[in-house]
Design a protein around this motif. Structure first.
Motif, mmCIF file in Angstrom:
data_model
loop_
_atom_site.group_PDB
_atom_site.id
_atom_site.type_symbol
_atom_site.label_atom_id
_atom_site.label_comp_id
_atom_site.label_asym_id
_atom_site.label_seq_id
_atom_site.Cartn_x
_atom_site.Cartn_y
_atom_site.Cartn_z
ATOM 1 N N GLY A 109 0.790 -1.238 0.000
ATOM 2 C CA GLY A 109 0.000 0.000 0.000
ATOM 3 C C GLY A 109 0.811 1.271 0.000
ATOM 4 N N VAL A 110 2.122 1.181 0.030
ATOM 5 C CA VAL A 110 2.990 2.357 -0.046
ATOM 6 C C VAL A 110 4.184 2.039 -0.946
ATOM 7 C CG1 VAL A 110 2.468 3.611 2.104
ATOM 8 C CG2 VAL A 110 3.992 1.640 2.174
ATOM 9 N N PHE A 111 4.661 3.045 -1.644
ATOM 10 C CA PHE A 111 5.856 2.848 -2.473
ATOM 11 C C PHE A 111 6.547 4.186 -2.686
ATOM 12 C CE2 PHE A 111 2.372 3.503 -5.509
ATOM 13 C CZ PHE A 111 2.901 4.383 -6.436
ATOM 14 N N ALA A 112 7.802 4.132 -3.131
ATOM 15 C CA ALA A 112 8.543 5.356 -3.449
ATOM 16 C C ALA A 112 9.064 5.283 -4.880
ATOM 17 C CB ALA A 112 9.716 5.549 -2.491
ATOM 18 N N VAL A 113 8.999 6.400 -5.585
ATOM 19 C CA VAL A 113 9.603 6.541 -6.914
ATOM 20 C C VAL A 113 10.854 7.394 -6.738
ATOM 21 C CG1 VAL A 113 9.319 7.528 -9.213
ATOM 22 C CG2 VAL A 113 7.405 6.337 -8.133
ATOM 23 N N ASN A 114 12.016 6.785 -6.988
ATOM 24 C CA ASN A 114 13.304 7.481 -6.847
ATOM 25 C C ASN A 114 13.849 7.781 -8.241
ATOM 26 O OD1 ASN A 114 13.996 7.081 -3.780
ATOM 27 N ND2 ASN A 114 13.194 5.118 -4.496
ATOM 28 N N THR A 115 13.904 9.051 -8.599
ATOM 29 C CA THR A 115 14.315 9.451 -9.946
ATOM 30 C C THR A 115 15.837 9.582 -9.977
ATOM 31 O OG1 THR A 115 12.212 10.564 -10.191
ATOM 32 C CG2 THR A 115 13.956 11.181 -11.746
ATOM 33 N N LEU A 116 16.461 8.827 -10.908
ATOM 34 C CA LEU A 116 17.918 8.657 -10.858
ATOM 35 C C LEU A 116 18.678 9.810 -11.503
ATOM 36 C CD1 LEU A 116 18.311 4.823 -11.553
ATOM 37 C CD2 LEU A 116 17.921 6.027 -9.382
ATOM 38 N N ARG A 117 19.816 10.103 -10.909
ATOM 39 C CA ARG A 117 20.775 11.082 -11.402
ATOM 40 C C ARG A 117 21.682 10.399 -12.443
ATOM 41 N NH1 ARG A 117 21.869 15.655 -8.963
ATOM 42 N NH2 ARG A 117 20.539 15.232 -7.180
ATOM 43 N N GLY A 118 22.350 11.186 -13.260
ATOM 44 C CA GLY A 118 23.213 10.644 -14.305
ATOM 45 C C GLY A 118 24.204 9.604 -13.802
ATOM 46 N N GLU A 119 24.722 9.811 -12.604
ATOM 47 C CA GLU A 119 25.760 8.901 -12.077
ATOM 48 C C GLU A 119 25.169 7.601 -11.505
ATOM 49 O OE1 GLU A 119 26.268 12.254 -9.826
ATOM 50 O OE2 GLU A 119 26.187 11.301 -7.858
ATOM 51 N N HIS A 120 23.865 7.443 -11.547
ATOM 52 C CA HIS A 120 23.215 6.295 -10.913
ATOM 53 C C HIS A 120 23.011 5.083 -11.831
ATOM 54 C CE1 HIS A 120 21.378 9.002 -7.581
ATOM 55 N NE2 HIS A 120 22.456 8.383 -7.138
ATOM 56 N N GLU A 121 23.730 5.025 -12.954
ATOM 57 C CA GLU A 121 23.541 3.853 -13.831
ATOM 58 C C GLU A 121 23.769 2.530 -13.095
ATOM 59 O OE1 GLU A 121 25.347 3.900 -17.745
ATOM 60 O OE2 GLU A 121 25.166 1.713 -17.859
ATOM 61 N N PRO A 122 24.791 2.422 -12.198
ATOM 62 C CA PRO A 122 24.944 1.146 -11.475
ATOM 63 C C PRO A 122 23.703 0.789 -10.651
ATOM 64 C CG PRO A 122 26.934 2.477 -11.262
ATOM 65 C CD PRO A 122 25.895 3.372 -11.894
ATOM 66 N N VAL A 123 23.003 1.795 -10.132
ATOM 67 C CA VAL A 123 21.775 1.538 -9.360
ATOM 68 C C VAL A 123 20.694 0.999 -10.304
ATOM 69 C CG1 VAL A 123 20.029 2.535 -7.831
ATOM 70 C CG2 VAL A 123 22.395 3.383 -7.741
ATOM 71 N N ALA A 124 20.573 1.648 -11.482
ATOM 72 C CA ALA A 124 19.590 1.182 -12.473
ATOM 73 C C ALA A 124 19.893 -0.248 -12.895
ATOM 74 C CB ALA A 124 19.593 2.109 -13.691
ATOM 75 N N GLN A 125 21.155 -0.581 -13.055
ATOM 76 C CA GLN A 125 21.529 -1.955 -13.454
ATOM 77 C C GLN A 125 21.193 -2.943 -12.338
ATOM 78 O OE1 GLN A 125 22.446 -2.665 -16.410
ATOM 79 N NE2 GLN A 125 23.828 -1.132 -17.295
ATOM 80 N N ALA A 126 21.504 -2.566 -11.097
ATOM 81 C CA ALA A 126 21.273 -3.477 -9.965
ATOM 82 C C ALA A 126 19.796 -3.816 -9.812
ATOM 83 C CB ALA A 126 21.810 -2.855 -8.670
ATOM 84 N N PHE A 127 18.922 -2.826 -10.078
ATOM 85 C CA PHE A 127 17.480 -3.021 -9.889
ATOM 86 C C PHE A 127 16.769 -3.384 -11.202
ATOM 87 C CE2 PHE A 127 16.460 -1.786 -5.507
ATOM 88 C CZ PHE A 127 17.671 -1.242 -5.095
ATOM 89 N N GLY A 128 17.556 -3.581 -12.270
ATOM 90 C CA GLY A 128 16.947 -3.787 -13.585
ATOM 91 C C GLY A 128 16.680 -5.229 -13.940
#
Ligand code: FMN
Length: 166
Positions: free
Chosen positions: A72-91
């Protein structure tokens, strides 16, 4: 591919056409009964600013899909340019489990108890107010109850099946 017209497009052509759209990259997170969960998403859209409302399209096959429906709750975290490793980890391509993904990036608990990324361009903490299943996806509509605004800077973009910084 040269110009292609198809009045009844199949999924491959649809995906190819959608790959031409440039999108901001986000990590959507929740706190479920089994711990933290999150996935990389580009299918995030603002619905209204009065009251602040957004929607996220969540593939029902994602392992944590049930946790998102239940919490019933969630967060949308909008990534900065340097966050590609985060996008890969959660992708989903690195085969990291739910909690393992949070080893990449600096995560803390937000006001609604959901994981928020320190240094994100913005984190939108939402309460799930409506959900609709359409084809393969659950469309989650969230009322934004808290925002953490990071400093301005280049964002991470996904286009042509690759990451860019803009
Ligand atoms: C750039 C990018 C954008 C994505 N956008 C979405 C999205 O909007 N919605 C979605 O359900 N999955 C999206 N995915 C796929 C999910 O992140 C992926 O299926 C999920 O992390 C798999 O989790 P699981 O291994 O726990 O099942 C995207 C992946 C990438 C790399």
């Amino acid at each position: 591919m040269d110009s292609v017209t198809d009045a009844k497009p199949e999924a491959g052509l649809y995906r190819e056409a959608m790959s031409r759209l440039a999108s901001a990259v986000h990590v959507v997170t929740t706190q479920g009964g089994d711990g933290r969960a999150g996935f990389t998403a580009t299918a995030v859209v603002s619905v209204s600013d009065a009251p602040p409302t957004l929607l996220v399209c969540l593939n029902r096959r994602i392992r944590s899909a049930a946790a998102f429906r239940a919490s019933g709750v969630f967060a949308v975290n909008t990534l900065r340019g340097e966050h590609e490793p985060v996008a890969q980890a959660f992708g989903g391509r690195l085969a990291l489990s739910g909690e393992e993904r949070f080893g990449v990036g600096d995560w803390h608990e937000g006001r609604l108890g959901v994981p928020c990324l320190a240094g994100a361009l913005a984190s939108f903490e939402c309460r799930l107010v409506e959900m609709r299943t359409i084809a393969t996806h659950d469309v989650l509509v969230g009322r934004v109850e808290a925002i953490a605004l990071g400093h301005e800077g280049p964002g991470l973009i996904y286009v042509g099946r690759g990451f860019r910084v803009l």
